[in-house]
Design a protein around this motif. Sequence first.
Motif, PDB file in Angstrom:
ATOM      1  N   LEU A 117      41.832  37.521  34.808  1.00  0.00           N
ATOM      2  CA  LEU A 117      41.938  38.032  33.449  1.00  0.00           C
ATOM      3  C   LEU A 117      41.998  39.558  33.477  1.00  0.00           C
ATOM      4  O   LEU A 117      41.588  40.189  34.459  1.00  0.00           O
ATOM      5  CB  LEU A 117      40.756  37.563  32.613  1.00  0.00           C
ATOM      6  N   PRO A 118      42.471  40.179  32.399  1.00  0.00           N
ATOM      7  CA  PRO A 118      42.591  41.646  32.386  1.00  0.00           C
ATOM      8  C   PRO A 118      41.275  42.376  32.624  1.00  0.00           C
ATOM      9  O   PRO A 118      41.278  43.494  33.145  1.00  0.00           O
ATOM     10  CB  PRO A 118      43.148  41.936  30.986  1.00  0.00           C
ATOM     11  N   ASP A 119      40.132  41.765  32.268  1.00  0.00           N
ATOM     12  CA  ASP A 119      38.852  42.433  32.458  1.00  0.00           C
ATOM     13  C   ASP A 119      38.287  42.261  33.868  1.00  0.00           C
ATOM     14  O   ASP A 119      37.178  42.710  34.160  1.00  0.00           O
ATOM     15  CB  ASP A 119      37.829  41.945  31.429  1.00  0.00           C
ATOM     16  N   GLY A 120      39.057  41.611  34.759  1.00  0.00           N
ATOM     17  CA  GLY A 120      38.621  41.426  36.132  1.00  0.00           C
ATOM     18  C   GLY A 120      37.912  40.117  36.405  1.00  0.00           C
ATOM     19  O   GLY A 120      37.600  39.815  37.564  1.00  0.00           O
ATOM     20  N   THR A 121      37.638  39.336  35.373  1.00  0.00           N
ATOM     21  CA  THR A 121      37.025  38.022  35.572  1.00  0.00           C
ATOM     22  C   THR A 121      38.030  37.082  36.231  1.00  0.00           C
ATOM     23  O   THR A 121      39.201  37.047  35.846  1.00  0.00           O
ATOM     24  CB  THR A 121      36.567  37.421  34.238  1.00  0.00           C
ATOM     25  N   GLU A 153      32.490  36.579  37.897  1.00  0.00           N
ATOM     26  CA  GLU A 153      32.459  37.833  37.135  1.00  0.00           C
ATOM     27  C   GLU A 153      32.706  39.025  38.063  1.00  0.00           C
ATOM     28  O   GLU A 153      32.419  38.951  39.269  1.00  0.00           O
ATOM     29  CB  GLU A 153      31.100  37.986  36.452  1.00  0.00           C
ATOM     30  N   PRO A 154      33.223  40.125  37.524  1.00  0.00           N
ATOM     31  CA  PRO A 154      33.431  41.311  38.363  1.00  0.00           C
ATOM     32  C   PRO A 154      32.144  41.737  39.058  1.00  0.00           C
ATOM     33  O   PRO A 154      31.091  41.848  38.432  1.00  0.00           O
ATOM     34  CB  PRO A 154      33.908  42.364  37.353  1.00  0.00           C
ATOM     35  N   ARG A 174      46.905  31.165  32.544  1.00  0.00           N
ATOM     36  CA  ARG A 174      46.331  31.748  31.341  1.00  0.00           C
ATOM     37  C   ARG A 174      47.171  31.391  30.126  1.00  0.00           C
ATOM     38  O   ARG A 174      48.383  31.262  30.212  1.00  0.00           O
ATOM     39  CB  ARG A 174      46.262  33.264  31.478  1.00  0.00           C
ATOM     40  N   ASP A 178      45.373  35.030  26.351  1.00  0.00           N
ATOM     41  CA  ASP A 178      44.176  35.049  27.210  1.00  0.00           C
ATOM     42  C   ASP A 178      42.952  34.449  26.534  1.00  0.00           C
ATOM     43  O   ASP A 178      41.817  34.668  26.983  1.00  0.00           O
ATOM     44  CB  ASP A 178      43.836  36.468  27.689  1.00  0.00           C
TER      45      ASP A 178
END
Length: 334
Positions: A117-121, A153-154, A174, A178
């Motif tokens: 995902l864009p947040d690094g997850t 998680e990141p 995805r 998202d």
Amino acid sequence: MDRRAALVPLRYVSLPGRGPEDVVADPEGRVLTAVADGRILRVDGLDDPRTARVEHLARIDGRPLGLELLPDGDLLVCSADGALLRVGLGGGPGAVRVLAESAAGERLRFCSNVVALPDGTLYFTVSSTVHPLEDWMGDIVEHTGTGRLLRLEPGAREAEVVLEGLQFANGLVRGADDSFLIVAETGARRLTRFPLAGPRAGRPEPLVERLPGFPDNMWRGASDGPVWVAMAGPRVPPLDLLHRAGPAVRRRAARLAVHAPYRPWGDTGVLAVDDDGRTVVPYSPLRSGAGASVPTRRRSAFRMVTSVCETGGLLVLGSLVERGLAVCEAPVPR
């Protein structure tokens, strides 16, 4: 079968190894894949197999399966031997880094596919906690329902189990915004939607059921593009009946299945759906022929399509058992 819906490979690109199980396209139109001996390969020049270039980028210890290319050029790799890896494609020491080897206090096994995902997850699938890759048929026959969807998680070193009870969890993509994921449940011939946000977050729901065969890896290029689904093999009616039997019967059948030599048979191909589960490209089995518009009734020699990606108006197909890639003209979604 509507012969107009068939796919005819335009060309084949040989690889220096067997089993390019997953394929992904990079922004330059090149295709990344990985073969059974652990090598990560990049293929350029797909327009002409005589000039196609195959470059060896890296190697992992283990059998690579699902791939996900990151924005910085690194590659996420699911190892069938039980790890989620991050591979730097520049090579050299430290090119391969282990991101996760355990979930819920247990060692991972049979990691299958991954998305970022864009947040690094990171989310990734585990096909079975009972049968390893080499006995994958045993899980399909036994219908164990031990597939999982995991989240990393990141910065975390251990993955979290967010969904259990899946029938051979496999491909993963995805949603366009998202807000959800789509999981291919190979053993159930089903695509499952897993919401990540909103009032139904964490509550899976069927997206497409009763597929004509066994879904494997999936691909989405642009966020507004279709979800391409590789169909590894056809529906097997006797297997549907066996799945209604009790666990003891299924276990005995699975023990027989894993000792029988497996030879891919029947139709294999692709289809495409949108985020609502509507079919935008009907199931298109591979056929031999004189050209993209002249399919015959004969099945293509390319067997067991386990992955698909789209690049430059072409579909590139991978396989768990072949020693190369098949390249087809991409059907236009309706």
